[in-house]
Design a protein around this motif. Structure first.
Motif, mmCIF file in Angstrom:
data_model
loop_
_atom_site.group_PDB
_atom_site.id
_atom_site.type_symbol
_atom_site.label_atom_id
_atom_site.label_comp_id
_atom_site.label_asym_id
_atom_site.label_seq_id
_atom_site.Cartn_x
_atom_site.Cartn_y
_atom_site.Cartn_z
ATOM 1 N N THR A 187 -46.342 -77.104 7.647
ATOM 2 C CA THR A 187 -47.293 -77.540 8.657
ATOM 3 C C THR A 187 -47.255 -76.679 9.907
ATOM 4 O OG1 THR A 187 -45.662 -79.089 9.519
ATOM 5 C CG2 THR A 187 -47.193 -79.926 7.863
ATOM 6 N N ILE A 197 -47.856 -73.756 12.581
ATOM 7 C CA ILE A 197 -48.964 -72.873 12.900
ATOM 8 C C ILE A 197 -48.452 -71.440 12.853
ATOM 9 C CG2 ILE A 197 -50.624 -72.220 14.659
ATOM 10 C CD1 ILE A 197 -50.559 -75.082 15.666
ATOM 11 N N GLY A 198 -49.038 -70.646 11.977
ATOM 12 C CA GLY A 198 -48.533 -69.302 11.766
ATOM 13 C C GLY A 198 -48.890 -68.359 12.892
ATOM 14 N N THR A 215 -48.580 -66.688 4.306
ATOM 15 C CA THR A 215 -49.233 -66.865 5.599
ATOM 16 C C THR A 215 -50.167 -68.055 5.529
ATOM 17 O OG1 THR A 215 -50.428 -65.712 7.370
ATOM 18 C CG2 THR A 215 -51.222 -65.369 5.135
ATOM 19 N N THR A 216 -50.758 -68.412 6.654
ATOM 20 C CA THR A 216 -51.666 -69.546 6.708
ATOM 21 C C THR A 216 -53.074 -69.108 6.325
ATOM 22 O OG1 THR A 216 -51.909 -69.112 9.076
ATOM 23 C CG2 THR A 216 -50.333 -70.795 8.425
ATOM 24 N N ARG A 217 -53.904 -70.092 5.989
ATOM 25 C CA ARG A 217 -55.247 -69.786 5.499
ATOM 26 C C ARG A 217 -56.067 -68.992 6.508
ATOM 27 N NH1 ARG A 217 -59.283 -73.186 4.804
ATOM 28 N NH2 ARG A 217 -60.480 -72.424 3.027
ATOM 29 N N ARG A 250 -44.310 -70.237 1.700
ATOM 30 C CA ARG A 250 -44.762 -71.490 2.292
ATOM 31 C C ARG A 250 -44.628 -72.601 1.269
ATOM 32 N NH1 ARG A 250 -50.031 -71.818 3.296
ATOM 33 N NH2 ARG A 250 -49.744 -73.313 4.974
ATOM 34 N N GLY A 267 -52.645 -77.712 4.616
ATOM 35 C CA GLY A 267 -53.639 -77.263 5.573
ATOM 36 C C GLY A 267 -54.874 -76.700 4.922
#
Length: 467
Positions: A10, A12-13, A141-143, A201, A236
């Motif tokens: 969860t 924030i990258g 990494t995040t989307r 992740r 996410g």
């Protein structure tokens, strides 16, 4: 090798270009790609030295057969066992194979058979490696950073093509093919410890169960999200079919697997499920068609067609080199733009218009009067093709559920690396019959159809990158 530090799902990258975790992945990928470039130089040189030109050509082409035949199965393997494990295993096999042939060439002159065997091994491993490489960014990494990562990956590919060729040539000049194969193996080996240090992740528990293939056992607990039971959607990520996505006007993707029917699946069942998922997806299905048409119209003219055009116009090898350099600079600029910006608004719309404009530039390339003008047009082709390619890749990454990303990447890679190269002999034969002008215009028309698809299909045209 199976132990992994799990990044909080969860969190924030950071921006990808400032994230040490992403940079370790990028360094591993770049080292592997440079090793690949050196390997191809070594293979071509060794094949020419050991056999006739026709035999050397056969050795260079033999790796394409297992790559095309096994690519879809490679996507299933990447989704079942986790992309990081598959990439590490693939790099280990390629490293061992390259170093073995280097030792063999250093000790004796074995002929063509070990080179042909090495090409088959690399082609087979590539069928697994390429889908896994495509599925890996979503785990590191995040989307909202996937588009930027796509740009960074494009820069790595350009760097490898610029550096790998001269590096391979230098190795051949100093120590022959054996030294070049050894260098390729060592460069690929550098990627392994870097990949081991990359944090994955964590994927949601419920999504792991949805993906099928059973649950991860205690021995794989450290590789959460990468085992046979860890193929679900990243935290996410947009929930498939969620009402709020429709309320915002975003296209609703294909439905996720039914939790009630979750059970161990077979590889063939996974493959069929992946193909059904792509076919039913309102963005991915037309995106695959746009990618296929764009590549079919692009590969022929910018490979064999450019060589024949340079010969016809009397540009010579140096002139063709300048034109190719213009294309490379343009493609690198597009990758840099996406790396710096991270997100371009109206991605589907921009990709469609970029494909259309790029197709016009491809057709115009056959009618420019001299090398300077051809370099300028090639730079424009590279910029537009690089931009549309990066956006299509980023949309593929962000629209696909991570549970299916290996299979989605496999289909895309099969189109680009399996079907599109078939246009090269057809382009050469057509140019011999009708000349360069009509063939370049026809190829541009095929490429332009990809842009038409992107602009005419509403869900693809309205597709956006997260940010």
């Amino acid at each position: 090798m199976t132990s992994t530090l799990i990044a909080p799902g969860t969190a924030i990258g950071k921006p990808a270009h400032r994230d040490p975790n992403v940079l370790r992945w990028l360094a591993a990928y770049t080292s592997s790609m440079v090793g690949d470039s050196v390997y191809y130089i070594a293979l071509s040189w060794a094949a020419v030295q050991q056999g006739s030109p026709a035999q050397a050509g056969a050795v260079m082409a033999v790796s394409a057969v297992p790559r095309a035949l096994l690519m879809l199965g490679g996507g299933v393997i990447a989704d079942r066992f986790g992309p990081r494990r598959v990439v590490i295993g693939s790099d280990l096999v390629r490293c061992a194979a390259g170093l073995s042939v280097a030792a063999l060439l250093f000790l004796t002159s074995p002929g063509l058979w070990p080179l042909a065997l090495l090409a088959v091994v690399f082609g087979t491993v590539d069928a697994v490696f390429m889908p896994a490489v495509g599925a890996l960014p979503a785990r590191v990494t995040t989307r909202d950073q996937l588009a930027r990562v796509q740009g960074m990956r494009g820069l790595a590919i350009r760097f490898a093509s610029v550096v790998g060729g001269p590096l391979g040539g230098l190795a051949v000049a100093l120590g022959g093919a054996a030294a070049a194969f050894g260098l390729a193996g060592l460069l690929i080996a550098v990627s392994v410890p870097l990949l081991i240090s990359v944090r994955m992740r964590e994927l949601a528990v419920d999504d792991k169960a949805e993906a099928g293939g059973g649950s991860a056992d205690a021995g794989d607990a450290g590789d959460a999200g990468e085992g046979a039971g860890g193929r679900g959607a990243a935290p996410g990520a947009a929930v498939l079919g969620a009402p709020d996505s429709e309320a915002r006007g975003a296209p609703a993707p294909a439905p996720a697997p039914d939790k009630a029917s979750a059970r161990p699946t077979t590889p063939l069942g996974d493959l069929k499920a992946g193909l059904r998922y792509i076919r039913a997806h309102r963005v991915l299905a037309p995106l695959m068609l746009a990618i296929a048409l764009g590549d079919l119209g692009f590969v022929g003219p910018l490979n064999v067609g450019l060589t024949l055009l340079a010969d016809e116009r009397g540009w010579g090898a140096s002139g063709m080199g300048w034109v190719l350099s213009g294309f490379g600079v343009g493609a690198g600029a597009a990758a840099l733009l996406l790396t710096v910006r991270g997100r371009l608004p109206h991605a589907g719309h921009v990709a469609g218009w970029a494909i259309l404009a790029g197709s016009v530039a491809i057709g115009a390339l056959a009618f420019v009067p001299g090398v300077p003008a051809a370099v300028g047009v090639a730079l424009l082709v590279g910029l537009l093709a690089g931009l549309s390619g990066a956006l299509c890749g980023a949309l593929l990454q962000t629209q696909a559920d991570p549970a299916y990303l290996g299979r989605v990447t496999a289909v895309s890679s099969l189109v680009s690396l399996g079907f599109a190269p078939l246009s090269m002999p057809l382009s050469a034969a057509a140019i011999g019959a009708w000349g360069t002008g009509p063939v370049f215009v026809g190829s541009a028309a095929v490429c332009g159809l990809g842009g038409v698809v992107a602009l005419c299909v509403r869900d693809l045209r309205r597709a956006e990158l997260p940010g």
